[in-house]
Design an enzyme around this catalytic site. Structure first.
Site, mmCIF file in Angstrom:
data_model
loop_
_atom_site.group_PDB
_atom_site.id
_atom_site.type_symbol
_atom_site.label_atom_id
_atom_site.label_comp_id
_atom_site.label_asym_id
_atom_site.label_seq_id
_atom_site.Cartn_x
_atom_site.Cartn_y
_atom_site.Cartn_z
ATOM 1 N N CYS A 51 10.024 3.618 -0.651
ATOM 2 C CA CYS A 51 9.602 1.834 -1.650
ATOM 3 C C CYS A 51 9.253 1.791 -2.294
ATOM 4 C CB CYS A 51 8.430 1.924 -1.413
ATOM 5 S SG CYS A 51 7.344 0.611 -1.913
ATOM 6 N N CYS A 54 6.195 3.047 -4.350
ATOM 7 C CA CYS A 54 4.800 3.728 -3.699
ATOM 8 C C CYS A 54 5.069 5.174 -5.310
ATOM 9 C CB CYS A 54 5.683 4.061 -2.592
ATOM 10 S SG CYS A 54 4.934 3.511 -0.491
ATOM 11 N N HIS A 113 0.369 1.818 0.750
ATOM 12 C CA HIS A 113 1.717 1.061 1.291
ATOM 13 C C HIS A 113 1.280 -0.200 2.214
ATOM 14 C CE1 HIS A 113 5.777 0.243 1.042
ATOM 15 N NE2 HIS A 113 5.674 0.005 2.606
ATOM 16 N N ASN A 151 2.704 -13.235 -4.638
ATOM 17 C CA ASN A 151 3.803 -13.395 -3.624
ATOM 18 C C ASN A 151 3.868 -12.788 -2.661
ATOM 19 O OD1 ASN A 151 4.795 -15.488 -4.964
ATOM 20 N ND2 ASN A 151 6.732 -14.135 -5.508
ATOM 21 N N SER A 159 9.477 -9.589 -2.219
ATOM 22 C CA SER A 159 10.718 -8.262 -1.974
ATOM 23 C C SER A 159 10.265 -7.375 -1.352
ATOM 24 C CB SER A 159 11.932 -8.765 -3.540
ATOM 25 O OG SER A 159 10.912 -8.305 -4.797
ATOM 26 N N HIS A 162 5.675 -3.506 -0.392
ATOM 27 C CA HIS A 162 4.339 -2.824 -0.729
ATOM 28 C C HIS A 162 3.193 -4.052 -1.476
ATOM 29 C CE1 HIS A 162 2.281 1.228 -2.891
ATOM 30 N NE2 HIS A 162 2.346 0.342 -3.067
ATOM 31 N N HIS A 164 1.588 -5.899 -3.793
ATOM 32 C CA HIS A 164 2.033 -5.769 -5.646
ATOM 33 C C HIS A 164 1.611 -6.832 -5.971
ATOM 34 C CE1 HIS A 164 5.331 -6.477 -4.393
ATOM 35 N NE2 HIS A 164 6.061 -7.384 -5.790
ATOM 36 N N GLN A 166 2.546 -9.915 -9.832
ATOM 37 C CA GLN A 166 2.664 -10.284 -11.071
ATOM 38 C C GLN A 166 2.006 -10.332 -11.897
ATOM 39 O OE1 GLN A 166 7.153 -11.156 -11.106
ATOM 40 N NE2 GLN A 166 6.679 -11.082 -8.613
HETATM 41 P P1 H2U Z 1 8.059 -10.520 -5.295
HETATM 42 O O1 H2U Z 1 6.065 -10.076 -5.968
HETATM 43 O O2 H2U Z 1 8.351 -11.677 -5.005
HETATM 44 O O3 H2U Z 1 8.434 -9.534 -4.826
HETATM 45 O O4 H2U Z 1 8.974 -9.558 -6.637
HETATM 46 C C1 H2U Z 1 8.563 -8.167 -7.334
HETATM 47 C C2 H2U Z 1 9.215 -8.012 -8.754
HETATM 48 O O5 H2U Z 1 9.079 -6.678 -8.711
HETATM 49 C C3 H2U Z 1 10.413 -8.206 -9.000
HETATM 50 O O6 H2U Z 1 10.203 -9.771 -9.722
HETATM 51 C C4 H2U Z 1 10.304 -6.156 -9.134
HETATM 52 C C5 H2U Z 1 11.651 -7.565 -9.252
HETATM 53 O O7 H2U Z 1 12.318 -7.284 -10.097
HETATM 54 N N1 H2U Z 1 11.195 -4.711 -9.155
HETATM 55 C C6 H2U Z 1 10.610 -4.046 -10.338
HETATM 56 O O8 H2U Z 1 10.372 -4.286 -11.860
HETATM 57 N N2 H2U Z 1 11.694 -2.869 -9.430
HETATM 58 C C7 H2U Z 1 11.830 -2.588 -8.803
HETATM 59 O O9 H2U Z 1 12.441 -1.026 -8.361
HETATM 60 C C8 H2U Z 1 11.506 -3.224 -7.206
HETATM 61 C C9 H2U Z 1 11.170 -4.630 -7.753
HETATM 62 ZN ZN ZN Z 2 5.040 1.031 -0.925
#
Ligand code: H2U
Ligand code: ZN
Length: 344
Positions: A51, A54, A113, A151, A159, A162, A164, A166
């Site tokens: 992940c 993580c 996670h 989301n 994506s 885990h 999270h 934004q």
């Molecule tokens: P979601 O919340 O839609 O999954 O988007 C996750 C965000 O996390 C996405 O905007 C960022 C992606 O750009 N991300 C990072 O900044 N670094 C990473 O290593 C993985 C995901």
């Molecule tokens: Zn994780």
């Protein structure tokens, strides 16, 4: 024949977004033939070595996450907005363009996670609220609007499993916020009281309530477009997250927990949704009448895998729903407030 809103097709108006929704309650009487999915009781891993989010792992950018425990916030490695970018200069009434500067951050809810909001304890959820407040305060000093959102679930395009959320902060007010500023300010001018404060008072104890606490109310709004859409409302006047008192925040953590547990219990699945806070912009205006609130937009309709599609009539004409908001609220009230995976 006299009109019955649980029986006869009608339209409902959303005074916050200024949009109508077609409600077709007679169609909800169709037999609930939809499949019933097996409950998803597999306990996901608390730590996944693959992940990107993580603790202690490297992200796609090569940055290594610290050994964090509570929330961990970092600048998005693939930002949708840049802090410093040139502004366009052309002016064309048909091909309008406007500058967009901003910053985007990712908030990991905890090092675990496997635990979404519904499975974190209220102390941890309060820690997330602290983080939302800190981000809203810091970014609000530099930007005109701060959007906090999550989301959740692959069905919403998330994506990474885990848990999270934004934060996107912008030097402009996004479309939905421009509308909500206008509708709430107009409402205050005409009715002398903030729209959403009036709504919380009118809805308390009513058929669309899912969770009701001293300071907060979670309802399926009268005008909901998504089958199990909810609106989380303060029962007191407040414009932004950083303005909450400790008691209001404590209460909020409990309401968020109960609402997300009820969502998970509805189809015994980790319930997907897009969720986000709408607070008053930080552009220097007073924004009287703008009440802090959160929207949950979940896509599911009938089971863990049967979702509502906003297509056809919805795309071309107007949102439409079969289940009435009152029926949706009843289903969410009927499930247990204890998470189905607890003790499983
Ligand atoms: P979601 O919340 O839609 O999954 O988007 C996750 C965000 O996390 C996405 O905007 C960022 C992606 O750009 N991300 C990072 O900044 N670094 C990473 O290593 C993985 C995901
Ligand atoms: Zn994780």
């Amino acid at each position: 024949m006299s009109f019955d809103p649980a029986e006869h097709p009608h339209q409902r108006f959303d005074p916050l977004s200024g949009r109508w929704c077609l409600v077709s309650p007679h169609r909800a009487k169709r037999p609930w033939l939809g499949q019933r999915d097996e409950p998803n009781v597999d306990a996901p891993l608390a730590y996944d070595p693959d992940c990107y989010l993580c603790a202690g792992n490297a992200r796609t950018s090569g940055h290594v996450n610290p050994a964090y425990e509570g929330c961990f916030v970092f600048d998005n490695d693939f930002p949708a907005l840049l802090e410093d970018t040139p502004a366009p200069t052309e002016i064309d009434p048909l091909f309008q363009i406007s500058s967009a500067r901003g910053t985007t951050r990712v908030i990991c809810y905890s090092s675990d996670h496997s635990k979404t909001l519904a499975e974190l304890d209220t102390g941890q959820i309060s820690g997330i609220i602290d983080t939302w407040r800190d981000e809203a305060t810091a970014l609000g000093e530099r930007y005109r609007y701060v959007q906090i959102f999550e989301n959740k679930g692959a069905q919403m395009g998330c994506s990474n499993p885990h848990p999270h959320g934004q934060v996107w902060a912008t030097d402009f007010l996004p479309d939905a916020i421009v509308t909500e500023c206008q509708t709430q300010s107009d409402w205050l001018n005409v009715h002398g009281e903030p729209m959403l404060l009036q709504l919380a008072a009118r809805e308390a104890g009513g058929p669309r309530v899912i969770v009701e606490s001293e300071h907060w109310l979670a309802i399926v709004p009268w005008w909901a477009q998504w089958p199990f859409e909810t609106l989380l409302l303060p029962r007191f006047a407040v414009g932004r997250l950083p303005d909450l008192t400790p008691a209001q925040q404590h209460d909020l953590a409990q309401v968020l927990k109960e609402l997300t547990v009820r969502y998970d219990n509805l189809f015994e699945t980790s319930f997907p949704y897009s969720f986000g806070w709408h607070g008053a912009p930080t552009d220097g205006d007073a924004h009287a009448g703008f009440q802090l609130h959160a929207h949950f937009y979940p896509p599911l309709l009938r089971s863990a895998s049967v979702r509502k599609f906003m297509v056809g009539y919805e795309m071309l004409a107007e949102a439409q729903r079969d289940l009435t908001p009152e029926q949706a609220a009843e289903k969410l009230r009927a499930v247990s407030p204890i998470h189905y995976r607890e003790g499983a």
